[in-house]
Design an enzyme around this catalytic site. Sequence first.
Site, mmCIF file in Angstrom:
data_model
loop_
_atom_site.group_PDB
_atom_site.id
_atom_site.type_symbol
_atom_site.label_atom_id
_atom_site.label_comp_id
_atom_site.label_asym_id
_atom_site.label_seq_id
_atom_site.Cartn_x
_atom_site.Cartn_y
_atom_site.Cartn_z
ATOM 1 N N GLY A 198 0.875 -1.252 -0.081
ATOM 2 C CA GLY A 198 0.002 -0.064 0.125
ATOM 3 C C GLY A 198 0.970 1.124 0.114
ATOM 4 O O GLY A 198 0.430 2.310 0.398
ATOM 5 N N MET A 204 -4.101 -6.554 -7.557
ATOM 6 C CA MET A 204 -3.115 -7.831 -8.337
ATOM 7 C C MET A 204 -4.261 -8.519 -8.924
ATOM 8 O O MET A 204 -4.213 -9.762 -8.665
ATOM 9 C CB MET A 204 -2.307 -8.243 -7.405
ATOM 10 C CG MET A 204 -1.277 -7.192 -7.144
ATOM 11 S SD MET A 204 -0.230 -6.508 -8.423
ATOM 12 C CE MET A 204 0.509 -7.944 -9.207
ATOM 13 N N HIS A 229 0.922 1.439 -13.341
ATOM 14 C CA HIS A 229 1.561 0.059 -13.850
ATOM 15 C C HIS A 229 3.036 0.544 -13.822
ATOM 16 O O HIS A 229 3.596 1.599 -14.247
ATOM 17 C CB HIS A 229 1.208 -0.031 -15.200
ATOM 18 C CG HIS A 229 1.877 -1.301 -15.744
ATOM 19 N ND1 HIS A 229 1.582 -2.763 -15.268
ATOM 20 C CD2 HIS A 229 2.594 -1.458 -16.637
ATOM 21 C CE1 HIS A 229 2.226 -3.400 -15.906
ATOM 22 N NE2 HIS A 229 3.145 -2.989 -16.888
#
Length: 213
Positions: free
Chosen positions: A33, A111, A130
């Site tokens: 995170g 994910m 990304h």
Amino acid sequence: MSTDSAMSSLISPDTSVSPHPTLKLGVMASGSGSNFEAIAQAIADRQLNAQIQVLIYNNPGAKVAARADRWSVPSVLLDHRNFSSREALDEAIVSTLQQRGVEWVIMAGWMRIVTPVLIAAFRDRILNIHPSLLPSFKGNRAVEQALKAGVKIAGCTVHRVVTEVDSGEIIMQAAVPVLPDDTPERLQNRIHAQEHCIYPRAIALAASQVSID
């Protein structure tokens, strides 16, 4: 309002109060995170006019849950292992987000491949980050892909989420030089630093381009 002025009302280097309505964010994460933390910090520093309504995470041991606690952000565990399909998981995600009044969905290390169930509910209002300069090196292990290909410049990309993985409209990118002695971990760490810089700004830019009915 122009795109530049709309964006500047959402993200600012000073502590003035923005006249633009506060963005209501829902963050989705699967791991540590660090991008959640960067966004929360940008909000606390009044650099991004937003509020995180909820964190959704899918791994019971994800460290992002502890980060959410420290920032007093409500968190909801939706373990994908407990759902019969990706669509069923996304239905639960949509329900949770809508119950919290979320307007923008921010994937910060989520994910899991999302489905049209989620995309249709928040069309053009789902962002992902990304670790490559898209359209190069889509999918998993993007940093390893870049190193294997021998590129001299890597980086990260914030893009809108569409059904095809890592293929939505590019919002913002940052370049990171690849050094001769780079390992995947070293390069990933430098890319992460750039992710933390651009994600709050990309959220503001994307929001300035889309109206919320």
